[in-house]
Enzyme design. Structure first.
Site, PDB file in Angstrom:
ATOM      1  N   ASN A  51     -43.877 -74.563  25.563  1.00 47.06           N
ATOM      2  CA  ASN A  51     -44.217 -74.199  24.182  1.00 47.06           C
ATOM      3  C   ASN A  51     -43.206 -73.215  23.600  1.00 47.06           C
ATOM      4  O   ASN A  51     -42.768 -73.349  22.462  1.00 47.06           O
ATOM      5  CB  ASN A  51     -45.622 -73.582  24.134  1.00 47.06           C
ATOM      6  N   THR A 102     -37.125 -69.423  30.978  1.00 46.37           N
ATOM      7  CA  THR A 102     -38.566 -69.660  30.848  1.00 46.37           C
ATOM      8  C   THR A 102     -38.942 -70.998  31.450  1.00 46.37           C
ATOM      9  O   THR A 102     -38.120 -71.918  31.508  1.00 46.37           O
ATOM     10  CB  THR A 102     -39.009 -69.620  29.363  1.00 46.37           C
ATOM     11  N   ASP A 130     -40.311 -61.408  26.706  1.00 45.59           N
ATOM     12  CA  ASP A 130     -41.634 -61.035  27.177  1.00 45.59           C
ATOM     13  C   ASP A 130     -42.440 -60.658  25.948  1.00 45.59           C
ATOM     14  O   ASP A 130     -41.900 -60.087  24.989  1.00 45.59           O
ATOM     15  CB  ASP A 130     -41.589 -59.889  28.186  1.00 45.59           C
ATOM     16  N   THR A 131     -43.697 -61.037  25.966  1.00 45.68           N
ATOM     17  CA  THR A 131     -44.574 -60.824  24.811  1.00 45.68           C
ATOM     18  C   THR A 131     -45.875 -60.200  25.270  1.00 45.68           C
ATOM     19  O   THR A 131     -46.377 -60.534  26.338  1.00 45.68           O
ATOM     20  CB  THR A 131     -44.850 -62.161  24.095  1.00 45.68           C
ATOM     21  N   PHE A 187     -50.613 -71.325  21.804  1.00 44.67           N
ATOM     22  CA  PHE A 187     -50.920 -71.055  23.211  1.00 44.67           C
ATOM     23  C   PHE A 187     -51.235 -69.575  23.364  1.00 44.67           C
ATOM     24  O   PHE A 187     -51.177 -68.816  22.400  1.00 44.67           O
ATOM     25  CB  PHE A 187     -49.740 -71.464  24.111  1.00 44.67           C
ATOM     26  N   GLY A 188     -51.579 -69.160  24.575  1.00 45.02           N
ATOM     27  CA  GLY A 188     -51.897 -67.748  24.808  1.00 45.02           C
ATOM     28  C   GLY A 188     -53.082 -67.305  23.960  1.00 45.02           C
ATOM     29  O   GLY A 188     -54.120 -67.952  23.927  1.00 45.02           O
ATOM     30  N   LYS A 190     -46.128 -70.820  11.221  1.00 46.20           N
ATOM     31  CA  LYS A 190     -46.129 -69.786  12.258  1.00 46.20           C
ATOM     32  C   LYS A 190     -44.731 -69.184  12.417  1.00 46.20           C
ATOM     33  O   LYS A 190     -44.573 -67.967  12.562  1.00 46.20           O
ATOM     34  CB  LYS A 190     -46.621 -70.371  13.588  1.00 46.20           C
TER      35      LYS A 190
END
Length: 196
Positions: free
Chosen positions: A11, A7, A68-69, A148-149, A171
């Protein structure tokens, strides 16, 4: 044990490092001077994760993993899903993606959504995958400045705050990536203990 996390996302790197036990060292793509982005052109989150890990493994020959998300919104038939990163266009940033999603969800009563993370690990040439899912719903507006995202518009089930309003410890007890990483960590810890 040393392992590469395929990656460039700082973050994600911080999140994962916070979950790993001592004795397992994570190297980022920057650490191995790999600057190229792996093109995420597969049809599923799983296939993208496997592709990313496989490309880095081919280049380095070292144990590595990639994730991957995607955010899947029920009302939108599972979109943005595998296209979450590029939802508002090829070079879109998080703000543009969020803006598009909120516009599509305006006045929608069904706001159910889920985050899905798949981690693909290549260890000693063998592929293992780990999945994490967090169910929740889409907020009506952006809230919070952490994360983020899509974190600022996603509220997990049973919570009142978006991911972007939570501290990382909170989280990391419920989030999709944390669930997948905990499965990865359990597997790596067993491997590490067996070989030490």
């Amino acid at each position: 044990m040393e392992i590469i996390f395929a990656t460039h996302n700082k973050n994600k790197l911080i999140e994962v490092k916070n979950l790993l036990p001592q004795g397992i060292t994570i190297l980022s793509l920057e650490d191995i001077n790999h600057s190229n982005e792996v093109i995420e052109d597969k049809k599923t989150i799983l296939e993208n994760a496997v592709k990313k890990a496989s490309e880095i493994y081919k280049i380095t020959g070292k144990n590595c993993f990639a994730d991957d998300t995607g955010l899947e919104v029920e009302e939108l038939g599972g979109k943005p899903g595998v296209h979450s990163k590029r939802f508002a266009g090829k070079n879109a940033d998080s703000m543009k993606n969020i803006k598009k999603l909120l516009k599509l969800m305006k006045n929608k009563s069904n706001r159910k959504a889920r985050f899905v993370t798949v981690i693909s690990l290549i260890i000693d040439g063998k592929i293992k995958t780990f999945e994490g899912i967090c169910n929740g719903h889409i907020a009506k507006e952006k809230k919070g400045d952490k994360g983020f995202g899509y974190d600022s518009i996603f509220i997990p089930n049973g919570e009142k705050l978006t991911f972007a309003q939570m501290d990382m410890n909170k989280k990391n007890t419920i989030a999709h990536r944390a669930i997948a990483v905990k499965k990865l960590v359990f597997f790596l810890t067993e491997q590490f203990n067996a070989n030490s």
